[in-house]
Motif scaffolding. Structure first.
Motif, PDB file in Angstrom:
ATOM      1  N   ASN A  72     -30.348   9.085  46.768  1.00 24.79           N
ATOM      2  CA  ASN A  72     -29.419   9.323  45.653  1.00 24.79           C
ATOM      3  C   ASN A  72     -29.103   8.048  44.876  1.00 24.79           C
ATOM      4  OD1 ASN A  72     -29.301  11.988  46.303  1.00 24.79           O
ATOM      5  ND2 ASN A  72     -27.289  11.917  47.259  1.00 24.79           N
ATOM      6  N   GLY A  73     -28.967   6.937  45.601  1.00 30.55           N
ATOM      7  CA  GLY A  73     -28.634   5.677  44.939  1.00 30.55           C
ATOM      8  C   GLY A  73     -29.741   5.223  43.994  1.00 30.55           C
ATOM      9  N   ILE A  74     -30.982   5.525  44.373  1.00 32.81           N
ATOM     10  CA  ILE A  74     -32.111   5.138  43.522  1.00 32.81           C
ATOM     11  C   ILE A  74     -32.083   5.947  42.222  1.00 32.81           C
ATOM     12  CG2 ILE A  74     -34.636   5.067  43.377  1.00 32.81           C
ATOM     13  CD1 ILE A  74     -34.676   4.718  46.434  1.00 32.81           C
ATOM     14  N   VAL A  75     -31.790   7.225  42.358  1.00 30.90           N
ATOM     15  CA  VAL A  75     -31.718   8.081  41.163  1.00 30.90           C
ATOM     16  C   VAL A  75     -30.552   7.636  40.286  1.00 30.90           C
ATOM     17  CG1 VAL A  75     -31.506  10.447  40.320  1.00 30.90           C
ATOM     18  CG2 VAL A  75     -32.726   9.992  42.459  1.00 30.90           C
ATOM     19  N   ARG A 112     -20.389   3.453  27.194  1.00 36.31           N
ATOM     20  CA  ARG A 112     -19.901   4.207  28.343  1.00 36.31           C
ATOM     21  C   ARG A 112     -18.965   5.335  27.913  1.00 36.31           C
ATOM     22  NH1 ARG A 112     -17.633  -0.573  31.852  1.00 36.31           N
ATOM     23  NH2 ARG A 112     -17.204  -1.313  29.765  1.00 36.31           N
ATOM     24  N   ASP A 113     -18.341   5.168  26.757  1.00 38.47           N
ATOM     25  CA  ASP A 113     -17.388   6.183  26.309  1.00 38.47           C
ATOM     26  C   ASP A 113     -18.045   7.448  25.774  1.00 38.47           C
ATOM     27  OD1 ASP A 113     -14.923   5.084  26.938  1.00 38.47           O
ATOM     28  OD2 ASP A 113     -15.096   3.654  25.282  1.00 38.47           O
ATOM     29  N   GLU A 114     -19.294   7.326  25.320  1.00 37.65           N
ATOM     30  CA  GLU A 114     -19.906   8.510  24.715  1.00 37.65           C
ATOM     31  C   GLU A 114     -20.684   9.352  25.722  1.00 37.65           C
ATOM     32  OE1 GLU A 114     -23.287   7.789  21.967  1.00 37.65           O
ATOM     33  OE2 GLU A 114     -23.288   5.722  22.706  1.00 37.65           O
ATOM     34  N   VAL A 115     -20.790   8.868  26.964  1.00 34.52           N
ATOM     35  CA  VAL A 115     -21.557   9.596  27.977  1.00 34.52           C
ATOM     36  C   VAL A 115     -20.603  10.319  28.932  1.00 34.52           C
ATOM     37  CG1 VAL A 115     -23.248   9.394  29.841  1.00 34.52           C
ATOM     38  CG2 VAL A 115     -23.405   7.889  27.843  1.00 34.52           C
ATOM     39  N   VAL A 116     -20.907  11.591  29.193  1.00 39.55           N
ATOM     40  CA  VAL A 116     -20.136  12.368  30.157  1.00 39.55           C
ATOM     41  C   VAL A 116     -21.089  12.803  31.253  1.00 39.55           C
ATOM     42  CG1 VAL A 116     -18.651  14.384  30.490  1.00 39.55           C
ATOM     43  CG2 VAL A 116     -18.722  13.254  28.280  1.00 39.55           C
ATOM     44  N   VAL A 117     -20.757  12.507  32.487  1.00 34.15           N
ATOM     45  CA  VAL A 117     -21.618  12.921  33.592  1.00 34.15           C
ATOM     46  C   VAL A 117     -20.859  13.955  34.429  1.00 34.15           C
ATOM     47  CG1 VAL A 117     -23.028  12.212  35.551  1.00 34.15           C
ATOM     48  CG2 VAL A 117     -22.731  10.659  33.606  1.00 34.15           C
ATOM     49  N   ILE A 118     -21.456  15.129  34.532  1.00 37.78           N
ATOM     50  CA  ILE A 118     -20.802  16.259  35.194  1.00 37.78           C
ATOM     51  C   ILE A 118     -21.633  16.647  36.421  1.00 37.78           C
ATOM     52  CG2 ILE A 118     -19.941  18.619  34.859  1.00 37.78           C
ATOM     53  CD1 ILE A 118     -19.970  18.042  31.809  1.00 37.78           C
ATOM     54  N   THR A 119     -20.959  16.890  37.527  1.00 41.19           N
ATOM     55  CA  THR A 119     -21.669  17.294  38.743  1.00 41.19           C
ATOM     56  C   THR A 119     -20.996  18.518  39.346  1.00 41.19           C
ATOM     57  OG1 THR A 119     -20.304  15.909  40.173  1.00 41.19           O
ATOM     58  CG2 THR A 119     -22.285  14.885  39.264  1.00 41.19           C
ATOM     59  N   GLY A 120     -21.652  19.068  40.364  1.00 39.20           N
ATOM     60  CA  GLY A 120     -21.071  20.198  41.102  1.00 39.20           C
ATOM     61  C   GLY A 120     -20.609  19.718  42.459  1.00 39.20           C
ATOM     62  N   ILE A 121     -21.214  20.253  43.512  1.00 36.63           N
ATOM     63  CA  ILE A 121     -20.846  19.868  44.871  1.00 36.63           C
ATOM     64  C   ILE A 121     -22.116  19.538  45.656  1.00 36.63           C
ATOM     65  CG2 ILE A 121     -19.820  20.687  47.041  1.00 36.63           C
ATOM     66  CD1 ILE A 121     -17.594  20.491  45.141  1.00 36.63           C
ATOM     67  N   GLY A 122     -22.013  18.553  46.514  1.00 37.42           N
ATOM     68  CA  GLY A 122     -23.143  18.134  47.344  1.00 37.42           C
ATOM     69  C   GLY A 122     -23.187  16.618  47.350  1.00 37.42           C
ATOM     70  N   ARG A 170     -21.853  13.417  44.328  1.00 34.66           N
ATOM     71  CA  ARG A 170     -21.031  12.228  44.495  1.00 34.66           C
ATOM     72  C   ARG A 170     -21.477  11.093  43.575  1.00 34.66           C
ATOM     73  NH1 ARG A 170     -16.995  12.074  48.204  1.00 34.66           N
ATOM     74  NH2 ARG A 170     -16.649  14.134  49.061  1.00 34.66           N
ATOM     75  N   THR A 171     -22.586  11.307  42.876  1.00 36.05           N
ATOM     76  CA  THR A 171     -23.103  10.290  41.968  1.00 36.05           C
ATOM     77  C   THR A 171     -22.059   9.847  40.954  1.00 36.05           C
ATOM     78  OG1 THR A 171     -25.112  11.596  42.061  1.00 36.05           O
ATOM     79  CG2 THR A 171     -25.115   9.790  40.516  1.00 36.05           C
ATOM     80  N   ASN A 172     -21.306  10.799  40.428  1.00 35.44           N
ATOM     81  CA  ASN A 172     -20.522  10.417  39.248  1.00 35.44           C
ATOM     82  C   ASN A 172     -19.180   9.765  39.554  1.00 35.44           C
ATOM     83  OD1 ASN A 172     -19.218  12.790  39.913  1.00 35.44           O
ATOM     84  ND2 ASN A 172     -19.251  13.634  37.844  1.00 35.44           N
ATOM     85  N   ALA A 173     -18.727   9.826  40.805  1.00 34.35           N
ATOM     86  CA  ALA A 173     -17.443   9.176  41.090  1.00 34.35           C
ATOM     87  C   ALA A 173     -17.567   7.651  40.972  1.00 34.35           C
ATOM     88  CB  ALA A 173     -16.951   9.562  42.481  1.00 34.35           C
ATOM     89  N   ILE A 174     -18.786   7.148  41.175  1.00 34.05           N
ATOM     90  CA  ILE A 174     -18.937   5.690  41.226  1.00 34.05           C
ATOM     91  C   ILE A 174     -19.563   5.090  39.974  1.00 34.05           C
ATOM     92  CG2 ILE A 174     -18.872   5.372  43.727  1.00 34.05           C
ATOM     93  CD1 ILE A 174     -21.897   5.605  43.769  1.00 34.05           C
ATOM     94  N   ILE A 175     -19.833   5.932  38.962  1.00 29.22           N
ATOM     95  CA  ILE A 175     -20.337   5.336  37.720  1.00 29.22           C
ATOM     96  C   ILE A 175     -19.249   5.371  36.665  1.00 29.22           C
ATOM     97  CG2 ILE A 175     -22.819   5.572  38.059  1.00 29.22           C
ATOM     98  CD1 ILE A 175     -22.747   8.236  36.754  1.00 29.22           C
TER      99      ILE A 175
END
Ligand code: TPP
Ligand code: SF4
Lengths: 275, 373
Positions: free
Chosen positions: A24-27, A42-52, A56-61
């Motif tokens: 996941n970290g590589i992706v 950074r303000d114009e990008v929105v990263v949305i995820t579900g569960i799994g 967790r990718t988007n909490a740290i970006i």
């Protein structure tokens, strides 16, 4: 292009929760570098995820980020994008999140050709819940819910979304990370529904149950089994058996939903009775 | 002349709703159809999603995008919306769900009225979540309560349910709508601090955190896992969980007097009181008029807010009232709350239930009034 990824990360949220050797970290790195390469703020990008684990990718970006319910990220993203067509919307999902519980939303998002980039991290397993089989667990492999080996066939996510109407479709792997970054960058700059499958490794949930003891063995598997679209053109069916194709499969321009809807709004408002 | 469902649409647009996502279902479909026609004219967007799970998700997504959002459905679709309704309650995203009730369980009686989703509207999603439910019984109330629903949603960052039914949604009545200038419109509270100082879930005194959409320089995270003031997962933090769940409930409890609407009719000298809501309240009024003509001292409490349950209204009854009748088109859902509210009052609570898809008639209520008096 060398990019300092740090400024795109919420370093105060480290360490992350992923296992050592997880793909996941590589992706995530490829995504962040792709955004940097495109010069997006950074303000114009929105990263949305579900569960799994993938979610967790988007909490740290350090973009605008929200995690939603299992499988539904694309539906949240659809509403968000219609409300805010000027924003760049990226969805990161897993093979369970995006293809099992969220499969229908994926099909219809592709059909609508709404301008959302979907990155599906395919680690062949349900990682977060401890290694149950997913729609992309190869037949015959072991999972906690397939102690005798999976009996069900898998399907090709790229061909699925192509058939459903996606206008950009590509596949990369965690091993071929430079290619992956390039594909993600193209997907984000593409106007329309863009889908990138990132073949990745879950050493804990998949590898150790399936005779791949180390993360590096799993990445070697990616290296050995990936064939570029270009190389595949010169190979026979026999030679391609068991291989995974990587590269760009679809790149076409068709009317995009929010653009078409924007036109509808302008026309409706110019008619008498419009506001 | 206007239909109840149409009044919901007009109310929503007047309140500033500019996004609708839905999935067709009787008897709520007119709301989607009218939204599809009207929203683009006011610069808003409509989308028909692949199911109700997706439409609820899209509504929340649009609301995170800064746009007031609404969806409409009925029983089976309402059940599918529950998953993400809980998400909206947890992560505090304003949105409105209109549920035009029909007979259940399951697909039941798709075109006939019922009041069977009273408890689903309160407890349909998992977890101990807060929710506000408003219930119209006339076309005019469809209009004003939809506006109120949007306002409460924006003010408190909560999902608000408008619990209509097939009768109220489809009936046509003459209505005089208030002038646009007279309508109070609430906007969500914006942060007063710059982006560096913004904690997305640090609540003010009223328990509600200021809310700003993305793309304005405030970058933050939203998660449905137990979260801290910064909006990040604090999944196993007991203290954080305790404070969060209590705050989510408290922000509604603190505003009870603004949220709760009830109406009283002929209550002052009443010996028998009918506690009614939704389409059933229409029959209750007619029953009480006839009862009064016959010299029977009957009165009404009509609830326009079902949740939080308006228990305080029962304090007015004192010791005079002998019986409270609770007519409902279900097997007895809100009657349980009435009993709880009257536990220290000598008045007897008598349910009147009907589940065959036909309205409870004024005659039925009147007969019961005479029986208990
Ligand atoms: C409605 C619902 N069902 C089940 C779950 C439990 N669950 C959490 S993550 C997950 C699987 C995730 O698998 P995948 O999408 O492959 O992501 P990975 O963890 O492998 O990255 C499941 C079933 C849930 N959170 N919500
Ligand atoms: S369980 Fe698998 S996917 Fe999840 S963090 Fe660990 S290695 Fe990665």
């Amino acid at each position: 292009m060398a990019v300092h990824v740090d400024r795109y990360l919420r370093l105060h949220k480290m360490p992350h929760i992923w296992c050592p050797g997880c793909g996941n970290g590589i992706v995530l790195g490829a995504l962040v570098r792709a955004v940097a390469e495109l010069g997006c703020s950074r303000d114009e990008v929105v990263v949305i995820t579900g569960i799994g684990c993938s979610a967790r990718t988007n909490a740290i970006i350090d973009f605008n980020t929200f995690q939603t319910t299992h499988g539904r990220a694309l539906s949240f993203a659809t509403g968000f994008k219609l409300a805010r067509p000027e924003m760049k919307v990226v969805v990161v999902t897993g093979d369970g999140d995006g293809l099992a519980i969220g499969g229908n939303h994926l099909i219809h998002s592709a059909r609508r050709n709404i301008d959302i980039t979907t990155i599906l991290i395919n680690n062949s397993i349900y990682g977060m819940t401890g290694g149950q089989h997913s729609p992309l667990t190869p037949a015959g492999s072991y999972a906690t819910t397939a102690p005798y080996g999976t009996l069900e066939p898998v399907f090709d996510a790229c061909r699925l979304v192509e058939g459903a109407g996606a206008t950009y479709v590509a596949r990369g792997t965690a091993y071929h990370v430079v290619l992956l970054q390039r594909l993600i960058a193209r997907a984000i700059s593409h106007k329309g529904f863009a889908f990138v499958e990132a073949v990745s490794q879950c050493p804990v949930g998949f590898g150790r149950r399936n005779k791949m003891r180390t993360p590096s063995e799993m990445m070697r598997w990616q290296k050995d089994h990936a064939v570029t679209v270009k190389a595949a053109a010169g190979m026979s069916r026999e030679q391609l058996r068991g291989k995974i194709l990587i590269g760009e499969f679809v790149n076409r321009n068709l009317p995009e939903l929010t653009e078409v809807y924007g036109r509808l709004i302008r026309e409706a408002q110019s008619r008498p009775g419009g506001e | 002349m206007m239909q109840g469902n149409e009044a919901c649409v007009e109310g929503a647009i007047a309140a500033g709703v500019r996004f609708f996502a839905g999935y067709p279902i009787s008897p709520a479909t007119e709301i989607a159809e009218l939204m599809a026609e009207k929203l683009p004219r006011v610069g808003g967007a409509f989308i028909q999603m692949e199911d109700e799970i997706a439409s609820m998700a899209a509504v929340i997504g649009a609301s995170i995008g800064g746009v007031k959002s609404l969806t409409a459905t009925s029983g089976p679709g309402f059940t599918l919306k529950q998953e993400n309704l809980g998400y909206a309650a947890m992560v505090e995203i304003p949105c409105v769900i209109v549920n035009v009730q029909r007979g259940g369980p399951s697909t039941g009686m798709p075109t006939l009225p019922a009041q069977m989703d009273v408890m689903q509207s309160r407890w349909g999603t998992h977890g101990d979540h807060p929710v506000v439910v408003l219930c119209p019984s006339t076309v005019y109330e469809c209009y004003v309560l939809t506006i109120k629903a949007v306002n409460i949603a924006e003010m408190l960052r909560v999902p608000v349910i408008v619990l209509s039914d097939a009768i109220v949604g489809h009936i046509r009545e003459k209505v005089v709508l208030p002038d646009p200038g007279e309508i109070e419109i609430v906007e969500r509270k914006k942060p007063l601090v710059p982006p560096e100082g913004y904690l997305p879930y640090r609540a003010d005194e009223d328990g509600v955190p200021p809310f700003i959409t993305y793309g304005k320089g405030y970058r933050y995270h939203i998660t449905s896992n137990n979260y801290d003031e910064g909006g990040f997962p604090a999944t196993n933090d007991h203290k954080v969980a305790h404070a969060l769940i209590n705050r989510l409930h408290a922000k509604i409890e603190k505003r009870r007097s603004e949220i709760i609407v009830t109406e009283e009719y002929m209550l002052d000298d009443a010996e028998v009181v009918i506690f009614a809501y939704g389409c059933t309240a229409r029959s209750a009024y007619s029953a009480v008029e006839t009862a009064r003509e016959q010299g029977i001292r009957a009165g009404i409490i009509k609830a326009l807010t079902l949740w939080p349950f308006p228990r305080e209204v029962f304090r007015k009854l004192g010791g005079r009232v002998r019986t409270v009748i609770v007519p409902e088109m279900n097997m007895g859902q809100l009657v349980v709350e009435v009993e709880a509210a009257l536990k220290d009052n000598p008045a007897r609570v008598v349910p009147l239930n009907r589940v065959d898809g036909k309205m409870i008639t004024p005659g039925q209520i009147l007969d019961l009034v005479k029986e208990v008096i």
